[in-house]
Write an enzyme that holds these catalytic residues in place. Structure first.
Site, short mmCIF file in Angstrom:
data_model
loop_
_atom_site.label_atom_id
_atom_site.label_comp_id
_atom_site.label_asym_id
_atom_site.label_seq_id
_atom_site.Cartn_x
_atom_site.Cartn_y
_atom_site.Cartn_z
N HIS A 79 0.85 -1.19 0.00
CA HIS A 79 0.00 0.00 0.00
C HIS A 79 0.89 1.25 0.00
O HIS A 79 2.06 1.19 0.40
CB HIS A 79 -0.90 0.01 1.23
CG HIS A 79 -2.02 -0.99 1.17
ND1 HIS A 79 -3.08 -0.99 2.05
CD2 HIS A 79 -2.24 -2.02 0.30
CE1 HIS A 79 -3.90 -1.98 1.73
NE2 HIS A 79 -3.42 -2.63 0.69
N GLU A 81 1.09 3.87 1.84
CA GLU A 81 1.69 4.28 3.12
C GLU A 81 2.90 3.42 3.46
O GLU A 81 3.93 3.93 3.91
CB GLU A 81 0.67 4.15 4.27
CG GLU A 81 -0.57 4.99 4.12
CD GLU A 81 -1.71 4.21 3.48
OE1 GLU A 81 -1.49 3.55 2.45
OE2 GLU A 81 -2.83 4.29 4.01
N CYS A 109 -5.86 1.96 6.01
CA CYS A 109 -6.52 0.72 6.41
C CYS A 109 -5.89 0.24 7.73
O CYS A 109 -4.96 0.86 8.26
CB CYS A 109 -6.35 -0.34 5.32
SG CYS A 109 -4.67 -0.98 5.18
N CYS A 112 -2.09 -0.49 7.43
CA CYS A 112 -1.26 0.71 7.37
C CYS A 112 -1.30 1.48 8.69
O CYS A 112 -0.30 2.07 9.10
CB CYS A 112 -1.69 1.59 6.21
SG CYS A 112 -1.32 0.83 4.61
#
Ligand SMILES: [Zn+2]
Length: 181
Positions: A79, A81, A109, A112
């Site tokens: 992801h 991040e 999420c 993260c």
């Protein structure tokens, strides 16, 4: 309110006017950094990845960037991040990033959020809310969980319309392609 917001940045001799001016500057910077995160999100879209971008800033300087790329990287953890945190930690040669701000175009999420808390990032700024996996209140709120031993300051809604529009147009185009195929 001002004191809480700028605990790390304000000099001892702060006054209300100075605080107000710094707040205006900070807000302006937030939008500039989010605009850069949006550029990164667009890079993800060109590769067929869900368009989310992120960057890590220390004292006004970008020290790590990333965008969502789990499909291309064959990596469910890739992801935006995580990619930005990894890049920043490598630059800092430190697995912790105290005093840094993470900008991301979409509400983090749970995965993260966990990485953010482990990284000790001081502040998180995101754009659009994520009603499906958002971990800042949309589904759960890990940032407000008192049993966790570290918390990052977090705020959403910076360039939220631009961030959300990029995502909805991506999914709309993908649905159209699927319908045609
Ligand atoms: Zn995530």
């Amino acid at each position: 309110m001002c004191k809480d917001f700028y605990t790390d940045n304000l000099p001892e001799s702060r006054d209300i006017t100075r605080c107000h001016n710094m707040k205006m500057n900070l807000f302006h910077d937030d939008e500039q950094f989010m605009a850069r995160a949006l550029d990164l999100a667009r890079q993800a879209a060109t590769l067929g990845e869900v368009p989310v971008g992120a960057l890590v800033v220390r004292e006004g300087v970008v020290i790590g960037e990333g965008f969502n790329r789990p499909i291309g990287a064959h990596d469910p953890t890739a992801h935006a991040e995580i990619m930005a945190l990894r890049a920043a930690a490598a630059i800092e040669a430190n697995y912790r990033l105290p005093g840094c701000t993470l900008y991301v175009t979409l509400e983090p999420c749970a995965m993260c959020a966990g990485a953010i808390l482990h990284s000790r990032v001081a502040r998180v700024v995101y754009g659009a809310r994520d009603p499906k996996t958002g971990a800042n209140g949309s589904v759960i709120d890990l940032f407000a969980e008192p049993r966790l031993n570290h918390h990052a300051q977090i705020e959403g809604g910076v360039l939220a319309d631009d961030c959300g529009r990029l995502l909805s147009s991506f999914f709309s185009a993908r649905r159209q392609r699927t319908a045609i195929a």
